[in-house]
Design a protein around this motif. Structure first.
Motif, PDB file in Angstrom:
ATOM      1  N   ASP A  16     -16.613 -27.589  18.906  1.00 59.92           N
ATOM      2  CA  ASP A  16     -16.051 -28.910  18.328  1.00 59.92           C
ATOM      3  C   ASP A  16     -15.480 -29.512  19.562  1.00 59.92           C
ATOM      4  O   ASP A  16     -15.286 -30.907  19.812  1.00 59.92           O
ATOM      5  N   ARG A  17     -14.574 -28.859  20.398  1.00 57.83           N
ATOM      6  CA  ARG A  17     -13.826 -29.512  21.729  1.00 57.83           C
ATOM      7  C   ARG A  17     -14.951 -29.856  22.717  1.00 57.83           C
ATOM      8  O   ARG A  17     -14.468 -30.981  23.314  1.00 57.83           O
ATOM      9  N   ALA A  18     -15.923 -29.080  22.789  1.00 54.69           N
ATOM     10  CA  ALA A  18     -16.939 -29.458  23.783  1.00 54.69           C
ATOM     11  C   ALA A  18     -17.723 -31.002  23.710  1.00 54.69           C
ATOM     12  O   ALA A  18     -17.852 -31.779  24.502  1.00 54.69           O
ATOM     13  N   VAL A  19     -17.729 -31.136  22.262  1.00 55.41           N
ATOM     14  CA  VAL A  19     -18.275 -32.439  21.811  1.00 55.41           C
ATOM     15  C   VAL A  19     -17.312 -33.559  22.222  1.00 55.41           C
ATOM     16  O   VAL A  19     -17.738 -34.602  22.636  1.00 55.41           O
ATOM     17  N   PHE A  34     -27.789 -27.158  13.127  1.00 52.81           N
ATOM     18  CA  PHE A  34     -28.542 -25.838  14.181  1.00 52.81           C
ATOM     19  C   PHE A  34     -26.987 -25.521  14.276  1.00 52.81           C
ATOM     20  O   PHE A  34     -25.932 -26.129  15.028  1.00 52.81           O
ATOM     21  N   PRO A  35     -26.770 -24.036  14.763  1.00 58.90           N
ATOM     22  CA  PRO A  35     -25.624 -23.372  15.006  1.00 58.90           C
ATOM     23  C   PRO A  35     -25.339 -23.684  16.394  1.00 58.90           C
ATOM     24  O   PRO A  35     -24.022 -23.413  16.970  1.00 58.90           O
ATOM     25  N   GLY A  36     -25.877 -24.367  17.439  1.00 57.61           N
ATOM     26  CA  GLY A  36     -25.446 -24.438  18.784  1.00 57.61           C
ATOM     27  C   GLY A  36     -25.436 -26.015  19.197  1.00 57.61           C
ATOM     28  O   GLY A  36     -25.896 -26.804  18.424  1.00 57.61           O
ATOM     29  N   ALA A  37     -24.666 -26.492  20.325  1.00 61.92           N
ATOM     30  CA  ALA A  37     -24.613 -27.715  20.696  1.00 61.92           C
ATOM     31  C   ALA A  37     -25.833 -27.827  21.768  1.00 61.92           C
ATOM     32  O   ALA A  37     -26.078 -26.720  22.504  1.00 61.92           O
ATOM     33  N   ILE A  38     -26.208 -28.931  21.924  1.00 63.50           N
ATOM     34  CA  ILE A  38     -27.281 -29.272  22.704  1.00 63.50           C
ATOM     35  C   ILE A  38     -26.795 -30.179  23.786  1.00 63.50           C
ATOM     36  O   ILE A  38     -26.333 -31.320  23.494  1.00 63.50           O
ATOM     37  N   TYR A  39     -26.806 -29.852  25.066  1.00 67.19           N
ATOM     38  CA  TYR A  39     -26.087 -30.384  26.263  1.00 67.19           C
ATOM     39  C   TYR A  39     -27.057 -30.902  27.154  1.00 67.19           C
ATOM     40  O   TYR A  39     -27.869 -29.931  27.574  1.00 67.19           O
ATOM     41  N   ARG A  40     -27.278 -32.081  27.493  1.00 69.05           N
ATOM     42  CA  ARG A  40     -28.397 -32.718  28.524  1.00 69.05           C
ATOM     43  C   ARG A  40     -27.484 -32.637  29.577  1.00 69.05           C
ATOM     44  O   ARG A  40     -26.867 -33.619  30.024  1.00 69.05           O
ATOM     45  N   MET A  41     -27.854 -31.750  30.578  1.00 68.33           N
ATOM     46  CA  MET A  41     -27.249 -32.006  32.119  1.00 68.33           C
ATOM     47  C   MET A  41     -27.937 -32.829  32.885  1.00 68.33           C
ATOM     48  O   MET A  41     -29.440 -32.720  32.754  1.00 68.33           O
ATOM     49  N   GLU A  42     -27.380 -33.451  33.565  1.00 71.01           N
ATOM     50  CA  GLU A  42     -28.104 -34.622  34.785  1.00 71.01           C
ATOM     51  C   GLU A  42     -28.492 -33.869  35.828  1.00 71.01           C
ATOM     52  O   GLU A  42     -29.769 -34.290  36.455  1.00 71.01           O
ATOM     53  N   ASP A  91     -20.117 -35.580  27.910  1.00 72.70           N
ATOM     54  CA  ASP A  91     -21.036 -36.401  27.450  1.00 72.70           C
ATOM     55  C   ASP A  91     -22.282 -35.854  27.220  1.00 72.70           C
ATOM     56  O   ASP A  91     -22.500 -34.753  27.782  1.00 72.70           O
ATOM     57  N   ASN A  92     -23.461 -36.537  26.906  1.00 73.48           N
ATOM     58  CA  ASN A  92     -24.674 -36.237  26.757  1.00 73.48           C
ATOM     59  C   ASN A  92     -24.703 -34.676  25.906  1.00 73.48           C
ATOM     60  O   ASN A  92     -25.459 -33.839  26.106  1.00 73.48           O
ATOM     61  N   ILE A  93     -23.802 -34.647  24.780  1.00 74.68           N
ATOM     62  CA  ILE A  93     -23.979 -33.367  24.131  1.00 74.68           C
ATOM     63  C   ILE A  93     -23.925 -33.746  22.631  1.00 74.68           C
ATOM     64  O   ILE A  93     -23.373 -34.743  22.086  1.00 74.68           O
ATOM     65  N   MET A  94     -24.691 -32.988  21.731  1.00 74.30           N
ATOM     66  CA  MET A  94     -25.018 -33.024  20.299  1.00 74.30           C
ATOM     67  C   MET A  94     -24.862 -31.771  19.598  1.00 74.30           C
ATOM     68  O   MET A  94     -25.210 -30.781  20.124  1.00 74.30           O
ATOM     69  N   TYR A  95     -23.794 -31.986  18.641  1.00 70.06           N
ATOM     70  CA  TYR A  95     -23.558 -30.611  17.853  1.00 70.06           C
ATOM     71  C   TYR A  95     -23.594 -31.071  16.383  1.00 70.06           C
ATOM     72  O   TYR A  95     -22.705 -32.072  15.844  1.00 70.06           O
ATOM     73  N   GLU A  96     -24.379 -30.556  15.684  1.00 71.77           N
ATOM     74  CA  GLU A  96     -24.576 -30.819  14.231  1.00 71.77           C
ATOM     75  C   GLU A  96     -24.694 -29.498  13.433  1.00 71.77           C
ATOM     76  O   GLU A  96     -25.667 -28.962  13.343  1.00 71.77           O
ATOM     77  N   PRO A  97     -23.735 -28.721  13.362  1.00 71.63           N
ATOM     78  CA  PRO A  97     -23.538 -27.141  12.884  1.00 71.63           C
ATOM     79  C   PRO A  97     -24.273 -27.125  11.394  1.00 71.63           C
ATOM     80  O   PRO A  97     -24.741 -25.902  11.235  1.00 71.63           O
ATOM     81  N   TYR A  99     -20.102 -23.792  33.418  1.00 72.12           N
ATOM     82  CA  TYR A  99     -19.156 -22.924  33.053  1.00 72.12           C
ATOM     83  C   TYR A  99     -18.003 -23.694  33.883  1.00 72.12           C
ATOM     84  O   TYR A  99     -16.718 -23.730  33.295  1.00 72.12           O
ATOM     85  N   ALA A 100     -17.991 -24.213  35.256  1.00 69.25           N
ATOM     86  CA  ALA A 100     -16.962 -24.951  35.790  1.00 69.25           C
ATOM     87  C   ALA A 100     -16.287 -26.062  34.852  1.00 69.25           C
ATOM     88  O   ALA A 100     -15.254 -26.372  34.743  1.00 69.25           O
ATOM     89  N   ILE A 101     -17.226 -26.946  34.482  1.00 70.22           N
ATOM     90  CA  ILE A 101     -17.034 -27.993  33.677  1.00 70.22           C
ATOM     91  C   ILE A 101     -16.117 -27.458  32.192  1.00 70.22           C
ATOM     92  O   ILE A 101     -15.150 -28.105  32.088  1.00 70.22           O
ATOM     93  N   LEU A 102     -16.817 -26.468  31.499  1.00 68.76           N
ATOM     94  CA  LEU A 102     -16.022 -26.113  30.226  1.00 68.76           C
ATOM     95  C   LEU A 102     -14.827 -25.674  30.538  1.00 68.76           C
ATOM     96  O   LEU A 102     -13.722 -25.658  30.023  1.00 68.76           O
ATOM     97  N   GLN A 103     -14.430 -24.886  31.783  1.00 68.89           N
ATOM     98  CA  GLN A 103     -13.384 -24.075  32.074  1.00 68.89           C
ATOM     99  C   GLN A 103     -12.222 -25.163  32.618  1.00 68.89           C
ATOM    100  O   GLN A 103     -11.272 -25.212  32.194  1.00 68.89           O
ATOM    101  N   GLU A 104     -12.773 -26.339  33.372  1.00 68.79           N
ATOM    102  CA  GLU A 104     -11.791 -27.475  33.480  1.00 68.79           C
ATOM    103  C   GLU A 104     -11.558 -28.289  32.363  1.00 68.79           C
ATOM    104  O   GLU A 104     -10.237 -28.791  32.229  1.00 68.79           O
ATOM    105  N   GLU A 105     -12.394 -28.389  31.413  1.00 68.65           N
ATOM    106  CA  GLU A 105     -12.051 -29.202  30.218  1.00 68.65           C
ATOM    107  C   GLU A 105     -11.329 -28.144  29.128  1.00 68.65           C
ATOM    108  O   GLU A 105     -11.159 -28.575  27.861  1.00 68.65           O
ATOM    109  N   GLU A 106     -11.162 -26.994  29.333  1.00 68.63           N
ATOM    110  CA  GLU A 106     -10.449 -26.242  28.629  1.00 68.63           C
ATOM    111  C   GLU A 106     -11.060 -25.963  27.175  1.00 68.63           C
ATOM    112  O   GLU A 106     -10.414 -25.967  26.266  1.00 68.63           O
ATOM    113  N   VAL A 107     -12.464 -25.715  27.249  1.00 64.74           N
ATOM    114  CA  VAL A 107     -13.260 -25.502  26.084  1.00 64.74           C
ATOM    115  C   VAL A 107     -13.638 -24.110  26.094  1.00 64.74           C
ATOM    116  O   VAL A 107     -14.045 -23.434  24.906  1.00 64.74           O
TER     117      VAL A 107
END
Length: 191
Positions: free
Chosen positions: A122-125, A138-146, A129-135, A179-187
């Motif tokens: 929920d926090r990741a969303v 689907f149980p996972g988030a879909i992240y489109r990395m550039e 950016d470029n993330i979709m989560y509809e629990p 991992y670095a992004i999620l850690q920086e954003e405290e996810v």
């Protein structure tokens, strides 16, 4: 044997599947393959390609009458190329194809990894950016990395599925960057 790379804070990146396409400049008689290799699967009324399976490396190569092939199931690019060469050698040995060059192109690499922490989806969303989560869907988030250009399925337990890489190193690079992004954003959190 699965190819492993990197260490994404607690887990290895494992290559699960490499898909390569092959382009040749000659047509292939699929019925000739069926007569020489009775174990192949060919149902032209259902699918226009023929499936040529190998036990080692364990792969399936779809062969089309146009001369195009798609090999799937390999655990590394090297293994995918080896499978294509084995299939082509067997076809050549039976006189089905001539010795001509073949352009082999990596179409997709699918890898998996497990992070050493859980992910607050929920926090990741909220922060990515470029993330979709509809629990509900689907149980996972879909992240489109550039960069690298991949799609990562992120599950709350820290499990990841990476798809769309063209080089094996891209999967490990994507996991490290995520991992670095999620850690920086405290996810990330410890369960």
């Amino acid at each position: 044997m699965e190819a492993e790379m990197g260490n994404p804070r607690g887990g290895k990146v494992q290559i699960q599947n490499v898909v390569v396409s092959v382009v040749t400049d000659q047509a292939i008689d699929l019925n000739a393959i069926v007569s020489k290799f009775p174990s192949v699967e060919y149902r032209p009324k259902v699918f226009p390609g023929l499936c040529f399976r190998l036990k080692s490396p364990k792969t399936a190569t779809l062969i089309f009458s146009t001369g195009r092939m798609v090999c799937t199931g390999a655990k590394s690019i090297r293994q995918a190329k080896e499978a294509v060469h084995i299939v082509r050698r067997r076809l050549k040995g039976e006189g089905i194809i001539a010795e001509v060059g073949a352009e082999i192109t990596v179409q997709n690499i699918v890898a998996s990894a497990v992070l050493d922490r859980s992910v607050d989806l929920d926090r990741a969303v909220e922060v990515l950016d470029n993330i979709m989560y509809e629990p509900e869907q689907f149980p996972g988030a879909i992240y489109r990395m550039e960069e690298p250009k991949v799609v990562i399925l992120i599950f709350s337990q820290g499990k990841l599925v990476i798809t769309g890489a063209k080089r094996e190193e891209e999967a490990a690079m994507a996991v490290e960057r995520l991992y670095a992004i999620l850690q920086e954003e405290e996810v990330l959190y410890s369960p």
